[in-house]
Design a protein around this motif. Structure first.
Motif, PDB file in Angstrom:
ATOM      1  N   HIS A  40       1.345  -0.160  42.662  1.00  0.00           N
ATOM      2  CA  HIS A  40       1.062   0.870  42.488  1.00  0.00           C
ATOM      3  C   HIS A  40       1.460   1.173  40.873  1.00  0.00           C
ATOM      4  O   HIS A  40       2.736   0.913  40.616  1.00  0.00           O
ATOM      5  CB  HIS A  40       1.158   1.908  43.427  1.00  0.00           C
ATOM      6  N   ASP A  85       5.411   2.353  40.711  1.00  0.00           N
ATOM      7  CA  ASP A  85       6.257   1.393  41.670  1.00  0.00           C
ATOM      8  C   ASP A  85       7.378   1.043  40.826  1.00  0.00           C
ATOM      9  O   ASP A  85       8.717   0.904  41.016  1.00  0.00           O
ATOM     10  CB  ASP A  85       5.701   0.307  42.416  1.00  0.00           C
ATOM     11  N   TYR A 108       7.614  -0.851  52.637  1.00  0.00           N
ATOM     12  CA  TYR A 108       6.940   0.295  53.602  1.00  0.00           C
ATOM     13  C   TYR A 108       5.437   0.230  53.589  1.00  0.00           C
ATOM     14  O   TYR A 108       4.820   0.417  54.477  1.00  0.00           O
ATOM     15  CB  TYR A 108       7.311   1.602  53.309  1.00  0.00           C
ATOM     16  N   HIS A 156       2.367  -2.891  49.196  1.00  0.00           N
ATOM     17  CA  HIS A 156       3.497  -3.532  48.444  1.00  0.00           C
ATOM     18  C   HIS A 156       3.865  -5.094  49.197  1.00  0.00           C
ATOM     19  O   HIS A 156       4.235  -6.071  48.447  1.00  0.00           O
ATOM     20  CB  HIS A 156       4.694  -2.892  48.963  1.00  0.00           C
TER      21      HIS A 156
END
Ligand SMILES: [Zn+2]
Length: 236
Positions: A16, A19, A117, A121
């Protein structure tokens, strides 16, 4: 011992737009100061991270935000163009990521940890691992020529450090402000915290790099593991 990134081409492959700020921007800034060429490859558009009230042109806003953050870092920005929540390690996505890697030609890739999480990712982690290997394979055809060798691969910390045992730390004590300034480029996301000047996201960023720093005996650090697999490990 001082690690140097001299003569490296370091590419962070993240899911994203914000990140890299949280997990590796300090390391990228250090690499750049050492003379490395640095880049950030953002796979998803950030199209589902809506603030309140929602923005009609969110994709464009997030593109502007990540462009501004990359400029602060002096990094080349590459975009995968995937939709949030629709990132998978499949054949077509691998081709896309292989071609992005071949355009940048990294010697070191920073990738999400396999246990992070968010599903994007974890998918980004698998894609970065597979694509950074196949990018050097002549049998995998894309528009650009293959890399001479697979780049080294470092796993980045997870968000909030959960289920991640660092192998080593990069001291980013002098670069916390760069991380904060980059994060502040993502106003659409800071607005999601309710208070743009003191958002949970910035709190999280500071807490994480200070905690990792405390573990390593410095003010602030970013944590990594190397990808311990045949032909992927390197002597530094
Ligand atoms: Zn993310």
């Amino acid at each position: 011992m001082r690690l140097t990134f001299e003569n490296q081409r370091v590419l962070a492959v993240v899911a994203h737009p914000d990140d890299a700020e949280l997990l590796c921007a300090g390391t990228l800034a250090r690499a750049r100061a050492d003379g490395a060429v640095v880049g950030v490859c953002v796979l998803c558009q950030g199209d589902k991270g809506q603030p309140q009230p929602p923005l009609e042109n969110l994709v464009e806003v997030r593109r502007q935000e990540m462009t501004a953050a990359a400029e602060l870092l002096g990094a080349e920005l590459l975009a995968g163009g995937f939709s949030d929540g629709e990132l998978f390690d499949d054949s077509a996505s691998r081709q896309t990521v292989i071609e992005l890697l071949r355009r940048f030609r990294p010697t070191l890739v920073l990738a999400h940890a396999a246990a992070d999480y968010h599903a994007d990712h974890r998918a980004a982690s698998q894609l970065a691992e597979a694509a950074s290997w196949f990018a050097a394979s002549a049998g995998q055809k894309t528009a650009s020529p293959p890399l001479d060798a697979p780049p080294a691969l470092w796993w980045m910390d997870t968000i909030e450090m959960i289920s991640f045992v660092p192998q080593f730390y990069v001291d980013v004590s002098q670069l916390v402000d760069v991380k904060r300034q980059m994060l502040r480029c993502h106003q659409s996301q800071l607005a999601r915290g309710g208070d743009a000047d003191f958002s949970p996201l910035e709190t999280l960023l500071l807490r994480q790099c200070q905690t990792r720093g405390a573990q390593a005996g410095v003010q602030a650090a970013e944590a990594f593991c190397t990808h311990a697999a045949w032909k992927r490990t390197r002597a530094w």
